[in-house]
Design a protein around this motif. Sequence first.
Motif, PDB file in Angstrom:
ATOM      1  N   LEU A 460     -45.881  -0.871  21.907  1.00  0.00           N
ATOM      2  CA  LEU A 460     -45.214  -1.204  20.641  1.00  0.00           C
ATOM      3  C   LEU A 460     -44.179  -2.310  20.825  1.00  0.00           C
ATOM      4  CD1 LEU A 460     -44.280  -0.504  17.645  1.00  0.00           C
ATOM      5  CD2 LEU A 460     -42.709   1.137  18.716  1.00  0.00           C
ATOM      6  N   SER A 461     -44.169  -3.234  19.871  1.00  0.00           N
ATOM      7  CA  SER A 461     -43.083  -4.217  19.784  1.00  0.00           C
ATOM      8  C   SER A 461     -42.489  -4.124  18.385  1.00  0.00           C
ATOM      9  CB  SER A 461     -43.616  -5.629  20.040  1.00  0.00           C
ATOM     10  OG  SER A 461     -42.553  -6.567  19.959  1.00  0.00           O
ATOM     11  N   VAL A 462     -41.164  -3.920  18.325  1.00  0.00           N
ATOM     12  CA  VAL A 462     -40.479  -3.796  17.034  1.00  0.00           C
ATOM     13  C   VAL A 462     -39.842  -5.133  16.681  1.00  0.00           C
ATOM     14  CG1 VAL A 462     -38.712  -2.592  15.706  1.00  0.00           C
ATOM     15  CG2 VAL A 462     -40.019  -1.358  17.440  1.00  0.00           C
ATOM     16  N   THR A 464     -37.290  -7.056  14.301  1.00  0.00           N
ATOM     17  CA  THR A 464     -36.152  -6.656  13.464  1.00  0.00           C
ATOM     18  C   THR A 464     -35.714  -7.726  12.474  1.00  0.00           C
ATOM     19  OG1 THR A 464     -34.648  -7.378  15.210  1.00  0.00           O
ATOM     20  CG2 THR A 464     -35.233  -5.053  15.164  1.00  0.00           C
ATOM     21  N   ASP A 465     -36.049  -9.002  12.727  1.00  0.00           N
ATOM     22  CA  ASP A 465     -35.599 -10.080  11.834  1.00  0.00           C
ATOM     23  C   ASP A 465     -36.625 -10.275  10.728  1.00  0.00           C
ATOM     24  OD1 ASP A 465     -34.744 -12.365  10.562  1.00  0.00           O
ATOM     25  OD2 ASP A 465     -34.055 -13.339  12.397  1.00  0.00           O
ATOM     26  N   MET A 466     -36.344  -9.730   9.538  1.00  0.00           N
ATOM     27  CA  MET A 466     -37.296  -9.784   8.434  1.00  0.00           C
ATOM     28  C   MET A 466     -37.528 -11.221   7.959  1.00  0.00           C
ATOM     29  SD  MET A 466     -38.156  -6.670   7.958  1.00  0.00           S
ATOM     30  CE  MET A 466     -37.643  -4.959   7.966  1.00  0.00           C
ATOM     31  N   GLU A 467     -36.464 -12.030   7.945  1.00  0.00           N
ATOM     32  CA  GLU A 467     -36.571 -13.381   7.402  1.00  0.00           C
ATOM     33  C   GLU A 467     -37.506 -14.233   8.248  1.00  0.00           C
ATOM     34  OE1 GLU A 467     -32.684 -15.018   6.971  1.00  0.00           O
ATOM     35  OE2 GLU A 467     -32.022 -13.474   5.557  1.00  0.00           O
ATOM     36  N   GLN A 468     -37.468 -14.034   9.547  1.00  0.00           N
ATOM     37  CA  GLN A 468     -38.350 -14.793  10.420  1.00  0.00           C
ATOM     38  C   GLN A 468     -39.449 -13.887  10.954  1.00  0.00           C
ATOM     39  OE1 GLN A 468     -36.207 -17.114  13.340  1.00  0.00           O
ATOM     40  NE2 GLN A 468     -34.402 -17.258  12.032  1.00  0.00           N
ATOM     41  N   GLY A 469     -39.837 -12.936  10.104  1.00  0.00           N
ATOM     42  CA  GLY A 469     -40.777 -11.902  10.521  1.00  0.00           C
ATOM     43  C   GLY A 469     -42.077 -12.438  11.078  1.00  0.00           C
ATOM     44  N   GLU A 470     -42.681 -13.436  10.386  1.00  0.00           N
ATOM     45  CA  GLU A 470     -43.973 -13.940  10.825  1.00  0.00           C
ATOM     46  C   GLU A 470     -43.874 -14.622  12.180  1.00  0.00           C
ATOM     47  OE1 GLU A 470     -46.999 -13.403   9.708  1.00  0.00           O
ATOM     48  OE2 GLU A 470     -46.017 -12.032   8.314  1.00  0.00           O
ATOM     49  N   ARG A 471     -42.803 -15.463  12.345  1.00  0.00           N
ATOM     50  CA  ARG A 471     -42.635 -16.158  13.623  1.00  0.00           C
ATOM     51  C   ARG A 471     -42.399 -15.146  14.747  1.00  0.00           C
ATOM     52  NH1 ARG A 471     -37.564 -19.797  14.423  1.00  0.00           N
ATOM     53  NH2 ARG A 471     -38.035 -20.300  12.253  1.00  0.00           N
ATOM     54  N   ASN A 472     -41.530 -14.136  14.459  1.00  0.00           N
ATOM     55  CA  ASN A 472     -41.248 -13.116  15.475  1.00  0.00           C
ATOM     56  C   ASN A 472     -42.471 -12.253  15.758  1.00  0.00           C
ATOM     57  OD1 ASN A 472     -38.623 -13.941  15.822  1.00  0.00           O
ATOM     58  ND2 ASN A 472     -37.802 -12.558  14.284  1.00  0.00           N
ATOM     59  N   LYS A 473     -43.293 -12.090  14.728  1.00  0.00           N
ATOM     60  CA  LYS A 473     -44.509 -11.298  14.904  1.00  0.00           C
ATOM     61  C   LYS A 473     -45.449 -11.987  15.898  1.00  0.00           C
ATOM     62  CE  LYS A 473     -47.148  -8.299  11.889  1.00  0.00           C
ATOM     63  NZ  LYS A 473     -47.606  -8.015  10.530  1.00  0.00           N
ATOM     64  N   VAL A 474     -45.494 -13.319  15.815  1.00  0.00           N
ATOM     65  CA  VAL A 474     -46.325 -14.095  16.744  1.00  0.00           C
ATOM     66  C   VAL A 474     -45.793 -13.940  18.168  1.00  0.00           C
ATOM     67  CG1 VAL A 474     -47.018 -16.431  17.400  1.00  0.00           C
ATOM     68  CG2 VAL A 474     -47.039 -15.753  14.989  1.00  0.00           C
ATOM     69  N   THR A 475     -44.429 -14.031  18.312  1.00  0.00           N
ATOM     70  CA  THR A 475     -43.809 -13.856  19.634  1.00  0.00           C
ATOM     71  C   THR A 475     -44.100 -12.458  20.179  1.00  0.00           C
ATOM     72  OG1 THR A 475     -42.021 -15.322  18.936  1.00  0.00           O
ATOM     73  CG2 THR A 475     -41.639 -14.005  20.911  1.00  0.00           C
ATOM     74  N   ALA A 476     -43.961 -11.453  19.298  1.00  0.00           N
ATOM     75  CA  ALA A 476     -44.233 -10.070  19.712  1.00  0.00           C
ATOM     76  C   ALA A 476     -45.678  -9.918  20.161  1.00  0.00           C
ATOM     77  CB  ALA A 476     -43.929  -9.117  18.558  1.00  0.00           C
ATOM     78  N   ARG A 477     -46.596 -10.571  19.430  1.00  0.00           N
ATOM     79  CA  ARG A 477     -48.009 -10.480  19.783  1.00  0.00           C
ATOM     80  C   ARG A 477     -48.268 -11.115  21.150  1.00  0.00           C
ATOM     81  NH1 ARG A 477     -52.066  -7.297  18.939  1.00  0.00           N
ATOM     82  NH2 ARG A 477     -51.150  -6.986  16.892  1.00  0.00           N
ATOM     83  N   GLU A 478     -47.571 -12.226  21.448  1.00  0.00           N
ATOM     84  CA  GLU A 478     -47.724 -12.871  22.758  1.00  0.00           C
ATOM     85  C   GLU A 478     -47.254 -11.930  23.875  1.00  0.00           C
ATOM     86  OE1 GLU A 478     -45.517 -16.464  22.475  1.00  0.00           O
ATOM     87  OE2 GLU A 478     -46.991 -17.483  21.193  1.00  0.00           O
ATOM     88  N   ASN A 479     -46.120 -11.256  23.631  1.00  0.00           N
ATOM     89  CA  ASN A 479     -45.615 -10.293  24.623  1.00  0.00           C
ATOM     90  C   ASN A 479     -46.589  -9.139  24.821  1.00  0.00           C
ATOM     91  OD1 ASN A 479     -43.294 -11.818  24.909  1.00  0.00           O
ATOM     92  ND2 ASN A 479     -42.098 -10.579  23.458  1.00  0.00           N
ATOM     93  N   GLU A 495     -53.666  -0.181  23.126  1.00  0.00           N
ATOM     94  CA  GLU A 495     -53.681  -0.600  21.717  1.00  0.00           C
ATOM     95  C   GLU A 495     -52.335  -1.234  21.417  1.00  0.00           C
ATOM     96  OE1 GLU A 495     -53.557   1.373  17.300  1.00  0.00           O
ATOM     97  OE2 GLU A 495     -54.851   2.324  18.785  1.00  0.00           O
ATOM     98  N   LEU A 496     -52.339  -2.416  20.839  1.00  0.00           N
ATOM     99  CA  LEU A 496     -51.121  -3.171  20.593  1.00  0.00           C
ATOM    100  C   LEU A 496     -50.642  -2.929  19.167  1.00  0.00           C
ATOM    101  CD1 LEU A 496     -52.291  -6.509  22.264  1.00  0.00           C
ATOM    102  CD2 LEU A 496     -51.201  -4.533  23.332  1.00  0.00           C
ATOM    103  N   ILE A 497     -49.362  -2.573  19.023  1.00  0.00           N
ATOM    104  CA  ILE A 497     -48.788  -2.255  17.710  1.00  0.00           C
ATOM    105  C   ILE A 497     -47.554  -3.123  17.488  1.00  0.00           C
ATOM    106  CG2 ILE A 497     -47.787  -0.447  16.241  1.00  0.00           C
ATOM    107  CD1 ILE A 497     -49.122   1.622  18.073  1.00  0.00           C
TER     108      ILE A 497
END
Length: 718
Positions: A460-462, A464-479, A495-497
Amino acid sequence: MNNFLDHLSDAFRTPLTNPVLVFALVLFIILLSPIILRPIKVPGIIGFILFGVILGPHGLNWLSKIDQQAVNMTGVDAIDLFSTIGLLYIMFIAGLELDMNEFQKTKNKSALFGFLTFIIPISIGFPVCYYFLGYSLLPSVLVASMFATHTLVSYPIVTSYGISKNEAVAITIGGTILTDTAVLIILAVIKGVHQGNIGSEFWVTLGVSFAIFLFIMFGLIPRVAKWFFSRIEGEKTAHYIFVLAVVFFAAFLAEIAGLEHIIGAFVAGLALNKLIPHSSALMNRIEFIGNAIFIPFFLISVGMIVDVSVLTKGPTALIVAGTLTLVAVLGKFFAATATQFAFKYSKSQRNLIFGLSNAHAAATLAIIMVGYNSKLIDENVLNGTIVLILFTCIIASLVTENASKKVVLEGYQDELHVEHVQENDERILIPIANLDKMEPILDFATLIKSKKSPHPLHILSVVTDMEQGERNKVTARENLDKMAMYASGAETEVELITEINYNIAGGISNASREIFADCLIMGWPSAASFVEKIVGEKTESILNRTDTNLFMCRLDKPFILNKLITIFVPPLAESEMGFEFWMEKMLKLSRELSLPISFVCNLRTQSALDSMLDRLNNSVPCSFENYEDWDDIYGLATFSNSDSLLIFVSSRNGEVSYRDSLDGLAKRVERYYQNQNLILVFPSRRENLHIDEYEDIQTAPIFRKISREIGNMFGRDK
């Protein structure tokens, strides 16, 4: 500019009259009170009252119950309106939360306990109020009847200890129904006498109207509610509005019948009890809205009435407060003792009954507020009642905790208070924090994961920054992808969440519930910032928000350098729900690493560990080291060496094996064992059940230390 300044000064003139500003201030109190008072573990019910005292007419005078302009325009004061709703809400939830099935099982014993816990406090309280404190007949009867009520403040403690099915607990719950109902009826009679309406006509009218009221509430309302809930199935909002309508209709009917409106709300809770499951979405909405808005409003309004300066005007107020508190505690203790003799209970069960029935909160406040508004009692009694609530809530929590531990030691824990996770259904969740530390944690998870489980490791990667959610989501996916690549090397399916949440602990909690995780595996907690220390550190928040097994790992050295696994097991760890789970995992880790295990524990826990090893058909070489002084954690250092993988079994605050010495265990062992692999185990627990979150109190360490001394007063073994 002058106009603006005049407008500003008018808006902030005390007491505040702008309804928007008043409402905003109350909301800030509701928000900040638990945060500010959490470090000193002050019960929520007292916290809101204290803020009402500070900001009310007798304090800073920011809030006042009387806004004459608003009253003239609307016919009712806004704070009084919300306060009344909160009072009714408290009584409604009290009726709704009572377990009627448990009451049915032990109704005869519950009836006797209900009678004893009703008559004994009144028999002590009336002469004290009438002769010693010098109050007249009606106020003495009213205050004495207040001693008979109790609120199940410490019920979550017995639930966490797994003894909620114990007969002593069941009869206490049943007795609550009977004694609170009897006191509310007495309240109606007292009010009638006070208004000069007592006579044969009063009794006939009261009897007939009460019978009609009960017929409507228990004969008609459940049928109508059942029809409504079944016909209007998809309308979630409609269900809640219907329940509210029933509560206020019942309160109005009670007033028409010559009773107090709080009786109507309480009876409405009993009438709808079986139609609203305790774990349903509707119950969640009822409790959420009440606990978020209405109940805090009521508690704040109670504080606004309290005049602390009365305590400085002479010894009378202090004598009244001390006397009320002493009588309240003794009355319930004698009732519990009489019940012990009647049913041949042990001292621990007697203390359990006393602890559960000693706390005075919701019903007590309701009765005293009726008496105060009717001018039957004075400010001394009101202030004394607030002191009484504070002390009885703390004493109830301390005694229940000590007694629950004794009952568990005596072997009376519920059979269902055991968690057995089927290997073929095991689910493990690994939240990513520090990417550099994740590889050994993933290795650890792979080692302890059941080979029979078809489920992958959930990583799991959480965000927290809603405003930059999409960009952070990409970073989280890379991790997450990096972790997936590493896991693929060990042919471990993952399984990646990605969870988007303002709060990391909230994101982990949500993900854990969504996948039905049996185990959380995390990295070691990092140093907390100043803000986190005030509002609650991440680690503590995660522990509070999750109920599953949790492993915190600091694995800086390769496992190959370890020659022994040393597991420190505190007293009563065998009584935790997750005991079997972590034992299985540690034995599996030992087999995978081909390392022997050394358990450090006391003799009772050693016996339980032996039994569990036999049950699990253990083949791992195990040895035992005896250690009895678990209040001195640093003494464990003598049982470890630099080649050991150290595993410390802890528990969440308020659970069976929790003790003061486990406070801040992660920080202490991290400093002391700087060059060793460490794992901290928090066993799973039952989901906490609260009668009302504003009445729950987990005792602070200082109170638990005091409890060791005062516990002897109630028959604890030394």
